[in-house]
Design an enzyme around this catalytic site. Structure first.
Site, mmCIF file in Angstrom:
data_model
loop_
_atom_site.group_PDB
_atom_site.id
_atom_site.type_symbol
_atom_site.label_atom_id
_atom_site.label_comp_id
_atom_site.label_asym_id
_atom_site.label_seq_id
_atom_site.Cartn_x
_atom_site.Cartn_y
_atom_site.Cartn_z
ATOM 1 N N GLY A 131 1.075 -1.337 0.235
ATOM 2 C CA GLY A 131 -0.286 -0.238 -0.634
ATOM 3 C C GLY A 131 0.418 1.235 -0.123
ATOM 4 N N THR A 191 0.787 3.438 -2.783
ATOM 5 C CA THR A 191 0.398 4.558 -3.731
ATOM 6 C C THR A 191 0.175 6.102 -3.128
ATOM 7 O OG1 THR A 191 -2.053 3.590 -3.558
ATOM 8 C CG2 THR A 191 -0.217 2.457 -5.186
ATOM 9 N N ARG A 192 -0.094 6.305 -1.509
ATOM 10 C CA ARG A 192 -0.362 7.041 -1.003
ATOM 11 C C ARG A 192 0.026 7.186 0.490
ATOM 12 N NH1 ARG A 192 -5.103 4.958 -3.289
ATOM 13 N NH2 ARG A 192 -6.150 4.345 -0.901
ATOM 14 N N TYR A 195 -12.795 -1.883 12.022
ATOM 15 C CA TYR A 195 -11.483 -1.834 11.784
ATOM 16 C C TYR A 195 -11.112 -1.337 13.894
ATOM 17 C CZ TYR A 195 -8.261 1.999 10.962
ATOM 18 O OH TYR A 195 -6.633 2.447 10.563
ATOM 19 N N LYS A 204 -7.782 -3.897 13.234
ATOM 20 C CA LYS A 204 -6.027 -3.431 14.310
ATOM 21 C C LYS A 204 -5.630 -3.839 15.429
ATOM 22 C CE LYS A 204 -5.435 -1.215 10.380
ATOM 23 N NZ LYS A 204 -4.281 -1.486 9.812
ATOM 24 N N ILE A 223 -4.076 10.720 11.180
ATOM 25 C CA ILE A 223 -3.187 11.286 10.599
ATOM 26 C C ILE A 223 -3.313 11.721 9.263
ATOM 27 C CG2 ILE A 223 -0.518 10.275 8.997
ATOM 28 C CD1 ILE A 223 -0.581 10.525 12.000
HETATM 29 P P1 NDP Z 1 -4.684 5.289 2.422
HETATM 30 O O1 NDP Z 1 -5.926 5.380 1.955
HETATM 31 O O2 NDP Z 1 -4.133 6.940 2.181
HETATM 32 O O3 NDP Z 1 -3.598 4.524 1.368
HETATM 33 C C1 NDP Z 1 -4.658 2.620 1.735
HETATM 34 C C2 NDP Z 1 -2.666 2.476 1.206
HETATM 35 O O4 NDP Z 1 -3.411 1.200 1.173
HETATM 36 C C3 NDP Z 1 -2.708 2.465 -0.659
HETATM 37 O O5 NDP Z 1 -1.996 2.449 -0.615
HETATM 38 C C4 NDP Z 1 -3.702 1.260 -1.492
HETATM 39 O O6 NDP Z 1 -3.621 1.284 -2.386
HETATM 40 C C5 NDP Z 1 -3.700 0.548 -0.332
HETATM 41 N N1 NDP Z 1 -4.367 -0.930 0.069
HETATM 42 C C6 NDP Z 1 -5.722 -0.416 0.011
HETATM 43 N N2 NDP Z 1 -7.011 -1.769 0.155
HETATM 44 C C7 NDP Z 1 -5.817 -2.704 -0.188
HETATM 45 C C8 NDP Z 1 -5.409 -3.959 -1.250
HETATM 46 N N3 NDP Z 1 -6.846 -4.840 -1.025
HETATM 47 N N4 NDP Z 1 -4.711 -4.581 -1.414
HETATM 48 C C9 NDP Z 1 -3.229 -3.883 -1.749
HETATM 49 N N5 NDP Z 1 -2.695 -2.313 -0.730
HETATM 50 C C10 NDP Z 1 -4.609 -2.010 -0.112
HETATM 51 O O7 NDP Z 1 -4.806 5.737 3.788
HETATM 52 P P2 NDP Z 1 -2.930 5.930 5.224
HETATM 53 O O8 NDP Z 1 -2.053 5.324 4.355
HETATM 54 O O9 NDP Z 1 -4.068 6.729 6.163
HETATM 55 O O10 NDP Z 1 -3.515 4.167 6.017
HETATM 56 C C11 NDP Z 1 -2.396 3.595 5.417
HETATM 57 C C12 NDP Z 1 -2.394 2.221 6.682
HETATM 58 O O11 NDP Z 1 -2.065 3.471 8.004
HETATM 59 C C13 NDP Z 1 -3.459 1.534 6.949
HETATM 60 O O12 NDP Z 1 -3.405 0.391 7.579
HETATM 61 C C14 NDP Z 1 -4.481 1.867 8.168
HETATM 62 O O13 NDP Z 1 -5.345 1.650 8.811
HETATM 63 C C15 NDP Z 1 -3.018 3.024 8.955
HETATM 64 N N6 NDP Z 1 -4.255 4.335 9.843
HETATM 65 C C16 NDP Z 1 -3.736 5.647 9.437
HETATM 66 C C17 NDP Z 1 -4.312 6.256 10.365
HETATM 67 C C18 NDP Z 1 -4.311 7.711 9.309
HETATM 68 O O14 NDP Z 1 -5.273 8.264 10.349
HETATM 69 N N7 NDP Z 1 -4.652 8.059 8.198
HETATM 70 C C19 NDP Z 1 -4.096 6.076 11.562
HETATM 71 C C20 NDP Z 1 -4.464 5.295 11.687
HETATM 72 C C21 NDP Z 1 -3.494 3.804 11.258
HETATM 73 P P3 NDP Z 1 -4.267 1.170 -3.613
HETATM 74 O O15 NDP Z 1 -5.317 1.795 -3.252
HETATM 75 O O16 NDP Z 1 -3.327 2.256 -4.570
HETATM 76 O O17 NDP Z 1 -4.299 0.149 -3.999
#
Ligand code: NDP
Length: 244
Positions: free
Chosen positions: A13, A15-16, A152, A156, A185
């Site tokens: 994951g 990409t962003r 969720y 986690k 975040i």
């Molecule tokens: P984003 O939604 O910005 O990014 C999620 C990433 O996960 C993308 O790169 C997406 O790639 C990838 N992804 C989603 N589904 C799949 C799948 N089935 N297979 C492979 N890749 C997948 O999320 P964040 O950067 O905010 O979150 C990243 C991690 O941090 C997550 O685990 C989230 O639970 C955790 N987190 C985030 C918080 C926050 O406040 N943002 C707080 C606490 C934890 P693509 O869509 O290109 O496939």
């Protein structure tokens, strides 16, 4: 101690958001990096925008074949594996009484089973090498729970159980397994949050602001570094004090 020259790193994951920042930080520290996205072209495009040796490959963590194909391609490109960061994750927020089976399954399949499938692929070559670092991105919600995030939180919290178990299984093989638990975040994941709800959340954070993706990446790099060689089975909150 934060020099990762010639180390091989996989970030799921990437990409962003947090995953992209982790991939960027490892590449800046000299590592060879593979990031993933469900769309391989998007992943490759993002990888090409990051300075350093970064490759982008397709991966859907909910699909066991995709996980296997991704790991065999990534290991070939990287010629080994030193660090894996299981970061891919999603939310489908609703009160428990309104959660549909699909909302539950999608979140558990991605955040928990998906991380398990990736970690299982990663740990095998690490055991052979008698060396490795596994880092899972969980959440403070897995520690505290949160109304509207039962699925969720369960995913986690389950991830923390997986991390602590695996840490004990592989510690004697010089492999550490840890989790980072971000708080609020600033990423796309929070983009849908109404401004009022966002302000209410920020008021609960002792640091008075959301965290940045770079702050999460910094903690991940610490756990992957030589400085953390005796840290395993740990969950490090990166939350500005939110869940203390
Ligand atoms: P984003 O939604 O910005 O990014 C999620 C990433 O996960 C993308 O790169 C997406 O790639 C990838 N992804 C989603 N589904 C799949 C799948 N089935 N297979 C492979 N890749 C997948 O999320 P964040 O950067 O905010 O979150 C990243 C991690 O941090 C997550 O685990 C989230 O639970 C955790 N987190 C985030 C918080 C926050 O406040 N943002 C707080 C606490 C934890 P693509 O869509 O290109 O496939």
């Amino acid at each position: 101690m934060m020099n990762f020259k010639d180390r091989s790193v996989i970030v799921t994951g990437g990409t962003r958001g947090i995953g992209r920042a982790i991939g960027t930080a490892f590449a800046a520290a000299g590592a060879r990096v593979v990031i993933s996205g469900r769309n391989g072209e998007t992943a490759a495009q993002v990888a090409s925008q990051i300075d350093g040796e970064v490759h982008g490959l397709a991966l859907d963590v909910t699909n066991a074949d995709s996980v296997q194909n991704f790991f065999s391609a990534a290991l070939e490109i990287l010629e080994g594996l030193d660090v894996v960061v299981a970061n891919a994750g999603i939310t489908r927020d609703k009160l428990v009484m309104a959660l549909k089976d699909e909302d539950w399954d999608e979140v558990l399949d991605t955040n928990l089973k998906g991380a398990f499938l990736c970690v299982r692929e990663a740990v095998r070559p690490m055991i052979r090498n008698r060396s490795g670092r596994i880092i899972a991105v969980t959440s403070v919600i897995g520690l505290t729970g949160n109304p509207g995030q039962g699925n969720y939180a369960a995913s986690k919290a389950g991830l923390i159980g997986l991390v602590k178990s695996l840490a004990q299984e592989v510690a004697s093989r010089n492999i550490t397994v840890n989790a980072v638990a971000p708080g609020m975040i600033d990423t796309d994941m929070l983009a849908d949050l109404p401004e009022k709800a966002r302000q209410v959340l920020i008021e609960r954070i002792p640091a008075g602001r959301p965290g940045t993706v770079e702050e999460v990446a910094g903690t991940v790099l610490f756990l992957a570094s030589d400085a953390a060689s005796y840290v395993t089975g740990e969950v490090i909150r990166v939350d500005g004090g939110l869940a203390c």
